[in-house]
Design an enzyme around this catalytic site. Structure first.
Site, short mmCIF file in Angstrom:
data_model
loop_
_atom_site.label_atom_id
_atom_site.label_comp_id
_atom_site.label_asym_id
_atom_site.label_seq_id
_atom_site.Cartn_x
_atom_site.Cartn_y
_atom_site.Cartn_z
N GLU A 168 -23.18 42.82 66.94
CA GLU A 168 -24.15 42.55 65.88
C GLU A 168 -25.07 41.36 66.14
OE1 GLU A 168 -24.53 44.71 63.43
OE2 GLU A 168 -22.80 45.89 64.06
N TYR B 296 -22.25 48.55 55.91
CA TYR B 296 -23.29 49.23 55.12
C TYR B 296 -24.14 50.16 55.98
CZ TYR B 296 -25.98 45.39 57.11
OH TYR B 296 -26.55 44.49 57.98
N GLY B 297 -23.95 50.15 57.30
CA GLY B 297 -24.70 50.99 58.23
C GLY B 297 -23.74 51.63 59.20
#
Length: 180
Positions: free
Chosen positions: A88, A13-14
């Protein structure tokens, strides 16, 4: 527990949308319900410093989020997980979560997603627009300038036909400030 002996879907999503950094065999526009994309994380490393934290996206509670789902072949899942965890989970502001993810064509799969931990000290929630702009405009981290992160994400969303009003406003304001 993330299974490592079958294909794995990863929801982006990024920055994973425009720079996944892992091999995949399929990709599809995708939607996750119950979460939305938000610049809600103070970045002390990738897009800022402890003295001048930038802002990065998190998958936060509520709403829905459109992005890209990537399917990783089972043979590459262990290496992909190692890579994603190093990228992440640096400060553990994200929780690795399997979420129902609707692919283009209405097929639903379980996809790995990185959801923000609202209890983490880096979680800043929704900031006023002018504060968001000021933080993004002047922050640089190990992965580069914070404005590049926002602009690359907006470009990828536009390519997908997705409009995120908050990010679109921010990109416009950032572009205007560099043109002046």
């Amino acid at each position: 527990m993330i299974p490592t002996d079958v294909d794995l879907w990863v929801f982006a999503y990024g920055s994973l949308m425009w720079r996944p950094g892992f091999a995949f065999v399929e990709q599809s526009p995708a939607t996750v319900d119950g979460y939305h994309r938000a610049l809600c994380i103070a970045s002390h490393r990738h897009r800022g410093t402890p003295e001048r934290p930038g802002l990065v996206l998190g998958l936060d509670e509520g709403g829905s989020c459109q992005g890209i789902a990537f399917r990783v072949d089972a043979a590459h899942v262990p290496g992909t997980l190692a890579y994603l965890r190093e990228r992440e989970l640096v400060t553990h502001v994200y929780r690795e979560t399997l979420l129902p993810t609707r692919l283009d064509g209405d097929r639903t799969v379980q996809a790995l997603a990185y959801v923000v931990d609202q209890e983490h000290p880096q979680y800043v929630g929704l900031l006023p627009p002018e504060e968001t702009l000021a933080r993004v405009r002047c922050s640089v981290g190990a992965a580069g300038p914070n404005p590049d992160y926002v602009l690359n994400t907006v470009r990828e969303l536009e390519r997908l036909g997705v409009t995120d009003p908050t990010l679109a406003w921010l990109a416009s304001a950032l572009t205007l400030s560099t043109d002046e």
